[in-house]
Design a protein around this motif. Structure first.
Motif, short mmCIF file in Angstrom:
data_model
loop_
_atom_site.label_atom_id
_atom_site.label_comp_id
_atom_site.label_asym_id
_atom_site.label_seq_id
_atom_site.Cartn_x
_atom_site.Cartn_y
_atom_site.Cartn_z
N VAL A 1 -6.71 7.61 -0.84
CA VAL A 1 -6.02 8.25 0.29
C VAL A 1 -5.25 9.48 -0.17
CG1 VAL A 1 -4.20 7.90 2.02
CG2 VAL A 1 -5.83 6.07 1.54
N ARG A 2 -4.85 9.52 -1.41
CA ARG A 2 -3.96 10.57 -1.91
C ARG A 2 -4.49 11.99 -1.73
NH1 ARG A 2 -2.56 7.04 -7.13
NH2 ARG A 2 -1.45 5.41 -5.99
N LEU B 1 8.19 12.94 7.92
CA LEU B 1 6.82 12.48 7.70
C LEU B 1 6.04 12.29 9.00
CD1 LEU B 1 7.46 9.86 4.88
CD2 LEU B 1 6.30 12.06 4.64
N SER B 2 6.57 12.81 10.10
CA SER B 2 5.87 12.67 11.38
C SER B 2 4.43 13.14 11.23
CB SER B 2 6.57 13.49 12.47
OG SER B 2 7.86 13.00 12.69
N MET C 1 5.08 12.50 -4.35
CA MET C 1 6.09 11.54 -3.90
C MET C 1 5.50 10.15 -3.77
SD MET C 1 8.18 13.79 -1.08
CE MET C 1 8.89 12.33 -0.37
N ALA C 2 4.28 10.05 -3.26
CA ALA C 2 3.63 8.74 -3.11
C ALA C 2 3.39 8.10 -4.47
CB ALA C 2 2.31 8.89 -2.35
N ILE C 3 2.98 8.90 -5.43
CA ILE C 3 2.75 8.38 -6.78
C ILE C 3 4.06 7.90 -7.40
CG2 ILE C 3 2.10 9.05 -9.14
CD1 ILE C 3 -0.05 10.88 -7.77
N GLU D 1 1.75 7.21 7.92
CA GLU D 1 0.77 6.16 7.62
C GLU D 1 -0.04 6.49 6.37
OE1 GLU D 1 -3.02 3.76 9.49
OE2 GLU D 1 -1.56 4.65 10.87
N GLN D 2 -0.56 7.70 6.28
CA GLN D 2 -1.34 8.08 5.10
C GLN D 2 -0.47 8.08 3.85
OE1 GLN D 2 -4.23 7.31 6.35
NE2 GLN D 2 -5.16 8.93 5.16
#
Length: 112
Positions: free
Chosen positions: A33-34, A17-18, A44-46, A22-23
């Motif tokens: 932000v998504r 995730l480099s 993945m964030a969801i 943060e996002q």
């Protein structure tokens, strides 16, 4: 309670995730932000948001001079997650126990 510094290279096994960490983490708590994420990271964030089981009304957002705080508490899991974004790192704090304890930790971070 536990604390860790988020390592973008190892936060999710097999995914670096480099430049996106943060996002990606902000997307757990902030829907707007998504769209800035790739479709894979957005999904993945969801999924992570769903795993945390933090309702929208329980999301905590705060900004101070040099850092932002995002987090929330899950009644279902009895866990609170707090992410602190400062210039040097992303901190992840997990608070086990009642909502009141989570709120106390979040308040103490803000006051320092």
């Amino acid at each position: 309670m536990s604390h860790e510094i988020v390592d973008a290279e190892t936060f999710y096994p097999g995914i670096d995730l480099s430049g996106d960490a943060e996002q990606f983490i902000r997307a757990f708590f902030t829907e707007d932000v998504r769209p800035s994420l790739s479709p894979e990271l957005r999904d993945m964030a969801i999924k992570q948001r769903e795993a945390f089981d933090i309702p929208d009304h329980a999301v905590y957002k705060d900004s101070l001079d040099s850092f932002d705080i995002l987090g929330g508490y899950s009644e279902t899991h009895g866990l609170g997650h707090i992410y602190i974004f400062d210039r040097a790192a992303i901190h992840h704090i997990v608070v086990k126990g009642k909502d009141a304890r989570y709120k106390q930790v979040a308040r103490s971070i803000r006051e320092r």
